[in-house]
Design an enzyme around this catalytic site. Sequence first.
Site, PDB file in Angstrom:
ATOM      1  N   HIS A  86      -3.745  -9.895   3.310  1.00 44.88           N
ATOM      2  CA  HIS A  86      -5.184  -9.944   3.543  1.00 44.88           C
ATOM      3  C   HIS A  86      -5.514 -10.956   4.634  1.00 44.88           C
ATOM      4  O   HIS A  86      -4.856 -12.001   4.749  1.00 44.88           O
ATOM      5  CB  HIS A  86      -5.931 -10.308   2.262  1.00 44.88           C
ATOM      6  CG  HIS A  86      -5.904  -9.233   1.232  1.00 44.88           C
ATOM      7  ND1 HIS A  86      -6.101  -9.461  -0.107  1.00 44.88           N
ATOM      8  CD2 HIS A  86      -5.705  -7.890   1.354  1.00 44.88           C
ATOM      9  CE1 HIS A  86      -6.023  -8.330  -0.772  1.00 44.88           C
ATOM     10  NE2 HIS A  86      -5.790  -7.365   0.088  1.00 44.88           N
ATOM     11  N   LYS A  97      -1.411  -2.571   7.502  1.00 39.68           N
ATOM     12  CA  LYS A  97      -2.788  -2.330   7.924  1.00 39.68           C
ATOM     13  C   LYS A  97      -3.147  -3.273   9.063  1.00 39.68           C
ATOM     14  O   LYS A  97      -2.904  -4.467   8.996  1.00 39.68           O
ATOM     15  CB  LYS A  97      -3.724  -2.548   6.733  1.00 39.68           C
ATOM     16  CG  LYS A  97      -5.164  -2.153   7.006  1.00 39.68           C
ATOM     17  CD  LYS A  97      -5.991  -2.301   5.750  1.00 39.68           C
ATOM     18  CE  LYS A  97      -7.426  -1.882   5.991  1.00 39.68           C
ATOM     19  NZ  LYS A  97      -8.257  -2.027   4.767  1.00 39.68           N
ATOM     20  N   HIS A 135      -2.973   2.791  -5.263  1.00 42.53           N
ATOM     21  CA  HIS A 135      -3.665   1.566  -4.867  1.00 42.53           C
ATOM     22  C   HIS A 135      -4.057   0.733  -6.082  1.00 42.53           C
ATOM     23  O   HIS A 135      -4.275  -0.479  -5.962  1.00 42.53           O
ATOM     24  CB  HIS A 135      -4.912   1.899  -4.048  1.00 42.53           C
ATOM     25  CG  HIS A 135      -5.348   0.790  -3.136  1.00 42.53           C
ATOM     26  ND1 HIS A 135      -4.700   0.487  -1.964  1.00 42.53           N
ATOM     27  CD2 HIS A 135      -6.352  -0.118  -3.236  1.00 42.53           C
ATOM     28  CE1 HIS A 135      -5.281  -0.531  -1.375  1.00 42.53           C
ATOM     29  NE2 HIS A 135      -6.288  -0.926  -2.125  1.00 42.53           N
ATOM     30  N   ARG A 166       0.835  -1.192   0.000  1.00 43.51           N
ATOM     31  CA  ARG A 166       0.000   0.000   0.000  1.00 43.51           C
ATOM     32  C   ARG A 166       0.878   1.255   0.000  1.00 43.51           C
ATOM     33  O   ARG A 166       2.057   1.209   0.363  1.00 43.51           O
ATOM     34  CB  ARG A 166      -0.917   0.004   1.221  1.00 43.51           C
ATOM     35  CG  ARG A 166      -1.826  -1.213   1.316  1.00 43.51           C
ATOM     36  CD  ARG A 166      -2.639  -1.190   2.587  1.00 43.51           C
ATOM     37  NE  ARG A 166      -3.535  -2.330   2.688  1.00 43.51           N
ATOM     38  CZ  ARG A 166      -3.201  -3.496   3.241  1.00 43.51           C
ATOM     39  NH1 ARG A 166      -1.983  -3.660   3.754  1.00 43.51           N
ATOM     40  NH2 ARG A 166      -4.071  -4.489   3.299  1.00 43.51           N
ATOM     41  N   ARG A 223      -1.625  -1.909  -6.716  1.00 38.78           N
ATOM     42  CA  ARG A 223      -1.821  -3.084  -5.857  1.00 38.78           C
ATOM     43  C   ARG A 223      -2.778  -4.076  -6.513  1.00 38.78           C
ATOM     44  O   ARG A 223      -2.541  -5.285  -6.510  1.00 38.78           O
ATOM     45  CB  ARG A 223      -2.343  -2.620  -4.504  1.00 38.78           C
ATOM     46  CG  ARG A 223      -2.561  -3.719  -3.476  1.00 38.78           C
ATOM     47  CD  ARG A 223      -2.916  -3.081  -2.140  1.00 38.78           C
ATOM     48  NE  ARG A 223      -3.392  -4.042  -1.169  1.00 38.78           N
ATOM     49  CZ  ARG A 223      -2.598  -4.756  -0.370  1.00 38.78           C
ATOM     50  NH1 ARG A 223      -1.303  -4.622  -0.446  1.00 38.78           N
ATOM     51  NH2 ARG A 223      -3.113  -5.608   0.504  1.00 38.78           N
TER      52      ARG A 223
END
Length: 437
Positions: free
Chosen positions: A272, A181, A246, A156, A249
């Site tokens: 994720h 994240k 983004h 990111r 990505r």
Amino acid sequence: MESIIEDYREYQTIIRGYTPKVVKATWRELKKLAQYLENLSINFQNVQLVHLENYCIERTESKSLGYRNVIISQLRSFFNYLVQQEFRLENPARHLRYTNLDLYQSLPEIASIEEIQDCLKELKRQIDSCLSRRQFDPIRKRNLALFALLYASGIRAGEAANLQIRDILWEEQVLIIREGKGRKERRVPVVNEILELLQIYLATRNDLEPNAPLFLTWRKEAMDNNLIGATFRKYHEMWEKSLRPHQLRHICASHLYQQGGNIVQIKDWLGHKRLTTTLHYTRIQNPEIEATLESHPINEMSCSSKPKLEIVNVSSQNKPLRRKYTMTPIAEPLTGKLAEQIQEFLRTAEGMKKYSKGTLKEFRFSLTRFAVGCPHCLEKGIEVLRAVDIIRWLSARRQAGISPCTIDKNLSHLRSFMAYVMLRQYHGPILRHLLLS
């Protein structure tokens, strides 16, 4: 209100342990909410749901629906804090509904491998064409290394801004993401070509301390998420497609999947938590599907030609009887307090994306028929509604020959409208009993 916001900022930092980025974003949003309420002469103690809904609609106009959900989440948490600290008795933001993003999401625009290569060639060409202007050499080499790193690793923009020199393991060809994240740490492999571009960029710098930021601005300061986005926007004119940080990505995950990458490994690569999130990143057109459809057995089948239809005259005596649908006669637009409340309900429902356009149209028809059938409420508003008014309206609908299915749908729309009215606290004493009955 300023002191409450500062107390909540301290609560998020110390008690909840949120990241500085989340705390700063929430603090910014609450500042804008305080300014909005101050213009209305309202404070946090007496704000109502209708004010928060109007704020969300105005604040997120021409913005993404995901951004609106973020604001709703921030408001819910803040007013929960006010209830815990006994500043309020109830949380008005708990009735703010999140938007189902799956209904509005579209496939991301994926650039081809050739288009990405053209972008890299253009960035390299700019470096070679600026040999006479040495002051721009470090910035252009930084942009090339940053673009290539985002595409090759799929990290990111915020993760790239937080990178430090010590996060690159040159011998192992691994990039350590320490502040990802959700405060998750992961390792991402980096190919040798990207490491060479990073070395070329770092050769233009004098400060190579391990804790120094990897990407610096012109003023030798660390880059942030917004500055990376602004850097990419400068190249929109020379690129065929608008490539945001983004989007690279998405492109990284899609190209890995196209080249036969394992979806589970791609999930761990991107960091994720759920596999369904990775599947959204790889929702692209698969060339193998088209080849499979071409080999479908139905392609070898031939359908017989349609016979010509013969027109037969049927006398009017043999036609089946059909019920004539009744329409609500409306000579002019409705006026009255109830009409204003209906318009406010429809405007809020459309602004908050609660219903589809077809459902909103049915709401408008049902509530308009109810307003015409209840002139007493039309003039004085929903506050004077009584159970006998609803019974008379439903009885009139049945006597007009309306099907029970349509009547049930009209009643369901009326109940939704009454629930909206109750949350805004301008209801009569009988409405709560009507809604729960």
